[in-house]
Scaffold this motif. Structure first.
Motif, PDB file in Angstrom:
ATOM      1  N   SER A 148       0.823  -1.209   0.000  1.00  0.00           N
ATOM      2  CA  SER A 148       0.000   0.000   0.000  1.00  0.00           C
ATOM      3  C   SER A 148       0.859   1.263   0.000  1.00  0.00           C
ATOM      4  N   SER A 149       0.279   2.333  -0.487  1.00  0.00           N
ATOM      5  CA  SER A 149       0.985   3.611  -0.462  1.00  0.00           C
ATOM      6  C   SER A 149       1.104   4.130   0.972  1.00  0.00           C
ATOM      7  N   ALA A 150       0.203   3.707   1.856  1.00  0.00           N
ATOM      8  CA  ALA A 150       0.295   4.108   3.263  1.00  0.00           C
ATOM      9  C   ALA A 150       1.572   3.543   3.900  1.00  0.00           C
ATOM     10  N   TRP A 151       2.007   2.353   3.469  1.00  0.00           N
ATOM     11  CA  TRP A 151       3.257   1.762   3.961  1.00  0.00           C
ATOM     12  C   TRP A 151       4.438   2.684   3.635  1.00  0.00           C
ATOM     13  N   VAL A 152       4.483   3.135   2.387  1.00  0.00           N
ATOM     14  CA  VAL A 152       5.576   4.005   1.949  1.00  0.00           C
ATOM     15  C   VAL A 152       5.536   5.328   2.718  1.00  0.00           C
ATOM     16  N   ALA A 153       4.365   5.927   2.834  1.00  0.00           N
ATOM     17  CA  ALA A 153       4.250   7.206   3.546  1.00  0.00           C
ATOM     18  C   ALA A 153       4.648   7.048   5.012  1.00  0.00           C
ATOM     19  N   ALA A 154       4.159   6.010   5.681  1.00  0.00           N
ATOM     20  CA  ALA A 154       4.429   5.817   7.110  1.00  0.00           C
ATOM     21  C   ALA A 154       5.923   5.664   7.374  1.00  0.00           C
ATOM     22  N   HIS A 155       6.585   4.829   6.596  1.00  0.00           N
ATOM     23  CA  HIS A 155       8.016   4.619   6.809  1.00  0.00           C
ATOM     24  C   HIS A 155       8.823   5.876   6.447  1.00  0.00           C
ATOM     25  N   PHE A 156       8.348   6.629   5.476  1.00  0.00           N
ATOM     26  CA  PHE A 156       9.020   7.880   5.137  1.00  0.00           C
ATOM     27  C   PHE A 156       8.899   8.882   6.283  1.00  0.00           C
ATOM     28  N   PHE A 157       7.749   8.877   6.986  1.00  0.00           N
ATOM     29  CA  PHE A 157       7.596   9.735   8.159  1.00  0.00           C
ATOM     30  C   PHE A 157       8.677   9.413   9.188  1.00  0.00           C
ATOM     31  N   ALA A 158       8.929   8.128   9.437  1.00  0.00           N
ATOM     32  CA  ALA A 158       9.961   7.729  10.400  1.00  0.00           C
ATOM     33  C   ALA A 158      11.345   8.183   9.920  1.00  0.00           C
ATOM     34  N   ILE A 159      11.616   8.016   8.640  1.00  0.00           N
ATOM     35  CA  ILE A 159      12.912   8.419   8.089  1.00  0.00           C
ATOM     36  C   ILE A 159      13.165   9.903   8.358  1.00  0.00           C
ATOM     37  N   ILE A 160      12.188  10.736   8.041  1.00  0.00           N
ATOM     38  CA  ILE A 160      12.349  12.181   8.252  1.00  0.00           C
ATOM     39  C   ILE A 160      12.448  12.491   9.747  1.00  0.00           C
ATOM     40  N   GLY A 161      11.696  11.786  10.578  1.00  0.00           N
ATOM     41  CA  GLY A 161      11.788  11.985  12.027  1.00  0.00           C
ATOM     42  C   GLY A 161      13.179  11.705  12.556  1.00  0.00           C
ATOM     43  N   PHE A 162      13.791  10.605  12.086  1.00  0.00           N
ATOM     44  CA  PHE A 162      15.143  10.265  12.534  1.00  0.00           C
ATOM     45  C   PHE A 162      16.186  11.269  12.044  1.00  0.00           C
ATOM     46  N   ILE A 163      15.904  11.965  10.972  1.00  0.00           N
ATOM     47  CA  ILE A 163      16.801  13.024  10.496  1.00  0.00           C
ATOM     48  C   ILE A 163      16.630  14.291  11.337  1.00  0.00           C
ATOM     49  N   LEU A 164      15.388  14.610  11.708  1.00  0.00           N
ATOM     50  CA  LEU A 164      15.105  15.858  12.412  1.00  0.00           C
ATOM     51  C   LEU A 164      15.531  15.866  13.879  1.00  0.00           C
ATOM     52  N   VAL A 165      15.448  14.719  14.566  1.00  0.00           N
ATOM     53  CA  VAL A 165      15.777  14.716  16.004  1.00  0.00           C
ATOM     54  C   VAL A 165      17.194  15.217  16.269  1.00  0.00           C
ATOM     55  N   PRO A 166      18.230  14.678  15.609  1.00  0.00           N
ATOM     56  CA  PRO A 166      19.569  15.197  15.918  1.00  0.00           C
ATOM     57  C   PRO A 166      19.745  16.666  15.548  1.00  0.00           C
ATOM     58  N   ILE A 167      19.018  17.143  14.547  1.00  0.00           N
ATOM     59  CA  ILE A 167      19.065  18.571  14.229  1.00  0.00           C
ATOM     60  C   ILE A 167      18.558  19.367  15.428  1.00  0.00           C
ATOM     61  N   GLY A 168      17.475  18.902  16.034  1.00  0.00           N
ATOM     62  CA  GLY A 168      16.950  19.566  17.222  1.00  0.00           C
ATOM     63  C   GLY A 168      17.892  19.479  18.409  1.00  0.00           C
ATOM     64  N   LEU A 169      18.607  18.379  18.525  1.00  0.00           N
ATOM     65  CA  LEU A 169      19.516  18.197  19.663  1.00  0.00           C
ATOM     66  C   LEU A 169      20.786  19.030  19.548  1.00  0.00           C
ATOM     67  N   LEU A 170      21.061  19.585  18.385  1.00  0.00           N
ATOM     68  CA  LEU A 170      22.248  20.429  18.226  1.00  0.00           C
ATOM     69  C   LEU A 170      22.206  21.656  19.127  1.00  0.00           C
ATOM     70  N   CYS A 171      21.041  21.981  19.643  1.00  0.00           N
ATOM     71  CA  CYS A 171      20.902  23.164  20.486  1.00  0.00           C
ATOM     72  C   CYS A 171      21.279  22.896  21.940  1.00  0.00           C
ATOM     73  N   LEU A 172      21.576  21.656  22.293  1.00  0.00           N
ATOM     74  CA  LEU A 172      21.979  21.345  23.662  1.00  0.00           C
ATOM     75  C   LEU A 172      23.323  21.990  23.983  1.00  0.00           C
ATOM     76  N   ARG A 173      23.567  22.193  25.260  1.00  0.00           N
ATOM     77  CA  ARG A 173      24.853  22.773  25.687  1.00  0.00           C
ATOM     78  C   ARG A 173      26.015  21.851  25.347  1.00  0.00           C
ATOM     79  N   THR A 174      25.767  20.550  25.329  1.00  0.00           N
ATOM     80  CA  THR A 174      26.799  19.586  24.946  1.00  0.00           C
ATOM     81  C   THR A 174      26.382  18.928  23.634  1.00  0.00           C
ATOM     82  N   ILE A 175      27.322  18.715  22.766  1.00  0.00           N
ATOM     83  CA  ILE A 175      27.039  18.196  21.429  1.00  0.00           C
ATOM     84  C   ILE A 175      26.961  16.673  21.388  1.00  0.00           C
ATOM     85  N   THR A 176      27.429  16.004  22.432  1.00  0.00           N
ATOM     86  CA  THR A 176      27.517  14.545  22.431  1.00  0.00           C
ATOM     87  C   THR A 176      26.188  13.850  22.129  1.00  0.00           C
TER      88      THR A 176
END
Length: 196
Positions: free
Chosen positions: A44-72
């Motif tokens: 189904s196309s919903a399978w492709v969309a759902a997994h793509f949502f996870a892919i983009i989520g995993f890309i965005l989280v570390p971008i958000g974490l760059l604002c922490l006082r420590t980069i680790t």
């Protein structure tokens, strides 16, 4: 620090949270131990969309974490995401292509999912993501309030990402809610810090 950077980080985490919620909510849930169920879900196309949502989520989280006082935490999470994303790509595009083709679907699906290198880097990536999330909670623990509890929820959500794959659909959807709440709580803390 300018207010733009924490707000950008907060927006990245908030969007990631929404995408982690949509991933299990949009994903089709059929009995994938049968050829008909696997074809219905993965084809189904919903399978492709759902997994793509996870892919983009995993890309965005570390971008958000760059604002922490420590980069680790951001670096550890980013390495984990880098190891997880090839597997998600195979799940998203490879299994979809297989499900819409002809042949022994279940044997081919297992060959994609359980290929030794793929499953190993996926597991190591999820463990690094868990470590990055825990490091995030540690980094914010002393701030108290929303920072403490939001980062704890964030850490629990990503520390349990690997085991949630072995649970039924309702638990996986609830885990998507947990990941969304964790990301949104960390985003709200970043947004609040930008106003201070």
């Amino acid at each position: 620090m300018s207010t733009l950077r924490p707000r950008f980080a907060a927006a990245a985490l908030a969007l990631a949270g929404l995408l982690f919620l949509l991933y299990p909510a949009v994903r089709p849930w059929h009995d994938e131990t049968t050829a008909a169920g696997a074809a219905a879900s993965m084809g189904s196309s919903a399978w492709v969309a759902a997994h793509f949502f996870a892919i983009i989520g995993f890309i965005l989280v570390p971008i958000g974490l760059l604002c922490l006082r420590t980069i680790t935490p951001a670096i550890v999470f980013w390495i984990g995401s880098g190891l997880v994303l090839p597997y998600y790509g195979a799940e998203d595009f490879g299994l979809h292509a297989i499900a819409t083709g002809k042949g022994d679907l279940l044997a081919t699906v297992d060959a994609v999912r359980y290929q030794p290198v793929a499953i190993t880097i996926f597991g190591v990536g999820l463990l690094l993501i868990a470590a990055g999330a825990i490091l995030t909670a540690v980094a914010w623990w002393n701030e108290g309030g929303l920072a403490r509890w939001g980062s704890l929820i964030f850490a629990i959500a990503f520390a349990t990402y690997l085991p949630q794959f072995f649970t039924p659909a309702p638990v996986r959807i609830a885990h998507g809610v947990l990941a969304a709440v964790g990301c949104l709580a960390v985003a709200a803390n970043l947004w609040r810090q930008a106003r201070i």
